[in-house]
Design a protein around this motif. Sequence first.
Motif, short mmCIF file in Angstrom:
data_model
loop_
_atom_site.label_atom_id
_atom_site.label_comp_id
_atom_site.label_asym_id
_atom_site.label_seq_id
_atom_site.Cartn_x
_atom_site.Cartn_y
_atom_site.Cartn_z
N ASN A 156 2.22 -6.18 -0.23
CA ASN A 156 2.51 -5.89 -1.63
C ASN A 156 1.50 -6.40 -2.65
O ASN A 156 1.36 -5.80 -3.72
CB ASN A 156 3.88 -6.47 -2.00
CG ASN A 156 5.01 -5.84 -1.20
OD1 ASN A 156 5.25 -4.64 -1.29
ND2 ASN A 156 5.71 -6.66 -0.42
N LEU A 157 0.83 -7.50 -2.35
CA LEU A 157 0.03 -8.16 -3.39
C LEU A 157 -1.05 -7.24 -3.95
O LEU A 157 -1.13 -7.03 -5.17
CB LEU A 157 -0.59 -9.45 -2.83
CG LEU A 157 -1.53 -10.23 -3.75
CD1 LEU A 157 -0.88 -10.52 -5.09
CD2 LEU A 157 -1.97 -11.52 -3.08
N VAL A 158 -1.86 -6.68 -3.08
CA VAL A 158 -2.99 -5.85 -3.53
C VAL A 158 -2.55 -4.43 -3.85
O VAL A 158 -3.07 -3.81 -4.78
CB VAL A 158 -4.10 -5.85 -2.45
CG1 VAL A 158 -5.21 -4.87 -2.82
CG2 VAL A 158 -4.67 -7.26 -2.29
N LEU A 162 -0.49 -6.59 -8.08
CA LEU A 162 -1.62 -6.71 -9.00
C LEU A 162 -1.85 -5.44 -9.82
O LEU A 162 -2.09 -5.52 -11.03
CB LEU A 162 -2.89 -7.09 -8.23
CG LEU A 162 -2.87 -8.48 -7.56
CD1 LEU A 162 -4.09 -8.65 -6.67
CD2 LEU A 162 -2.81 -9.59 -8.60
N PRO A 163 -1.78 -4.24 -9.22
CA PRO A 163 -1.97 -3.03 -10.02
C PRO A 163 -0.91 -2.83 -11.10
O PRO A 163 -1.14 -2.08 -12.05
CB PRO A 163 -1.90 -1.90 -8.98
CG PRO A 163 -2.28 -2.54 -7.69
CD PRO A 163 -1.73 -3.93 -7.78
N ALA A 164 0.24 -3.49 -10.96
CA ALA A 164 1.29 -3.34 -11.96
C ALA A 164 0.94 -4.01 -13.28
O ALA A 164 1.57 -3.75 -14.31
CB ALA A 164 2.61 -3.91 -11.43
N VAL A 165 -0.07 -4.87 -13.27
CA VAL A 165 -0.52 -5.57 -14.49
C VAL A 165 -1.71 -4.80 -15.07
O VAL A 165 -2.75 -4.67 -14.42
CB VAL A 165 -0.91 -7.02 -14.18
CG1 VAL A 165 -1.39 -7.73 -15.45
CG2 VAL A 165 0.25 -7.77 -13.55
N THR A 342 7.25 -5.14 -11.69
CA THR A 342 7.62 -4.42 -10.48
C THR A 342 8.55 -5.29 -9.65
O THR A 342 8.82 -6.46 -10.00
CB THR A 342 6.38 -4.00 -9.66
OG1 THR A 342 6.78 -3.10 -8.61
CG2 THR A 342 5.68 -5.21 -9.03
N GLU A 343 9.05 -4.75 -8.55
CA GLU A 343 9.96 -5.50 -7.69
C GLU A 343 9.98 -4.91 -6.30
O GLU A 343 9.55 -3.78 -6.07
CB GLU A 343 11.37 -5.51 -8.28
CG GLU A 343 12.00 -4.13 -8.38
CD GLU A 343 13.33 -4.16 -9.11
OE1 GLU A 343 14.34 -3.75 -8.51
OE2 GLU A 343 13.35 -4.60 -10.28
N VAL A 349 8.51 -9.32 -9.80
CA VAL A 349 7.19 -9.71 -10.27
C VAL A 349 7.15 -9.57 -11.80
O VAL A 349 7.53 -8.54 -12.35
CB VAL A 349 6.11 -8.82 -9.64
CG1 VAL A 349 4.71 -9.26 -10.10
CG2 VAL A 349 6.20 -8.85 -8.11
N TYR A 350 6.70 -10.64 -12.45
CA TYR A 350 6.61 -10.68 -13.91
C TYR A 350 5.15 -10.96 -14.31
O TYR A 350 4.36 -11.51 -13.53
CB TYR A 350 7.47 -11.81 -14.48
CG TYR A 350 8.89 -11.86 -14.00
CD1 TYR A 350 9.89 -11.06 -14.57
CD2 TYR A 350 9.27 -12.73 -12.97
CE1 TYR A 350 11.20 -11.13 -14.13
CE2 TYR A 350 10.56 -12.79 -12.52
CZ TYR A 350 11.54 -12.00 -13.10
OH TYR A 350 12.84 -12.06 -12.66
N GLU A 351 4.85 -10.61 -15.56
CA GLU A 351 3.58 -11.06 -16.15
C GLU A 351 3.89 -11.78 -17.45
O GLU A 351 4.83 -11.42 -18.17
CB GLU A 351 2.62 -9.90 -16.40
CG GLU A 351 3.06 -8.93 -17.48
CD GLU A 351 1.93 -8.04 -17.97
OE1 GLU A 351 0.80 -8.55 -18.15
OE2 GLU A 351 2.17 -6.84 -18.19
#
Length: 354
Positions: A156-158, A162-165, A342-343, A349-351
């Motif tokens: 999920n990370l890459v 990360l693309p969600a930000v 995203t989740e 996941v938050y920013e």
Amino acid sequence: MTNTTIDETELNELLGRFVNDLGATGAAGNIVIGDRLGLYRALAEAGPLTAVELAEYTGTVERYVREWLRGQAAGKLVSYRPETDQYWMTPAQALAFADPNGLVLPGAFQMALACFDDRDAIIDRFHSGRGFAWGEHGDDVAVGCERFFRPGYVANLVSSWLPAVDGLIERLDRGITVADVGCGLGSSTRILAETYPASTVIGYDNDSGSIELARKLTAEAGLGDTVEFAVAAAADFTASGLGLVATFDCLHDMGDPVGAARHIRSTLADDGVWLIVEPYAGDVVADNLTPVGRLYYSLSIFLCVPHAISEGASDALGNQAGEQPIARVIEEAGFGRFRRVTETPFNIVYEARP
């Protein structure tokens, strides 16, 4: 109680859950045994095999292997062919239990069993109210945790977090300084460094044992020259002008999450972002009375709450805090922007931006 009428349907349902739970508890130790002895890997490599053949292949004793196989087949963790008395693994079973680059589910059981070894200490904390830090557990807690969480980070990370930000991937590709705070054994740190070589990635954790293991695993992965690790807490790591701070599944473990958030904000560049990954949870208890919530609450009492208390928390967040408590932490720390980006079934996941 003698005058209480028992609902037989309710009782039978409860007993059914009890059998499933006790069976799962009994299976946990055998899963770790199969993982440590390479029994799953052997079945995936060479199966179908009889108990005799698996014992010969792995250098183990047939009578123990035979009992182990029968229990694994009963739990449908391996497959059985009664006509030949052979055992084998489907592709899904192998991905979950035998593939070191797969789901690595044995890591979760390794972590859980190691937690339970400290049950007397946790029982004492129910009376004393004292904390119990991650570093006070045996190495199997940290190693099992890293093995359990790494596949989720790989998946999920890459590709999604990360693309969600907005704009973050482009900045990572150009090169920024990244702090992975509460990095544990450094799985997320290594993924970031390997994927974005133009960026500088530093992993921080306040447990010196975890940092030592992170450095060892990083050297073994051939990434020793690309990643830096340091022993430091979220509230005092030394960095400035950061383009990205990431905290993966650890904000809720902190004794003073607001203080940590304020420090993180002070280390960010004006256009920097804090990526916050937390366990999936609703804002009220009723939202979390689910299989995932049950798993997280059960681990939280051995890991998250005791560690936060060991760092001075008066009312630890716990790993099922939910979005609103996290939002309050971010607001109190003075951030100007906070949103869920995203989740997954296991994480939200938050920013946060200054």
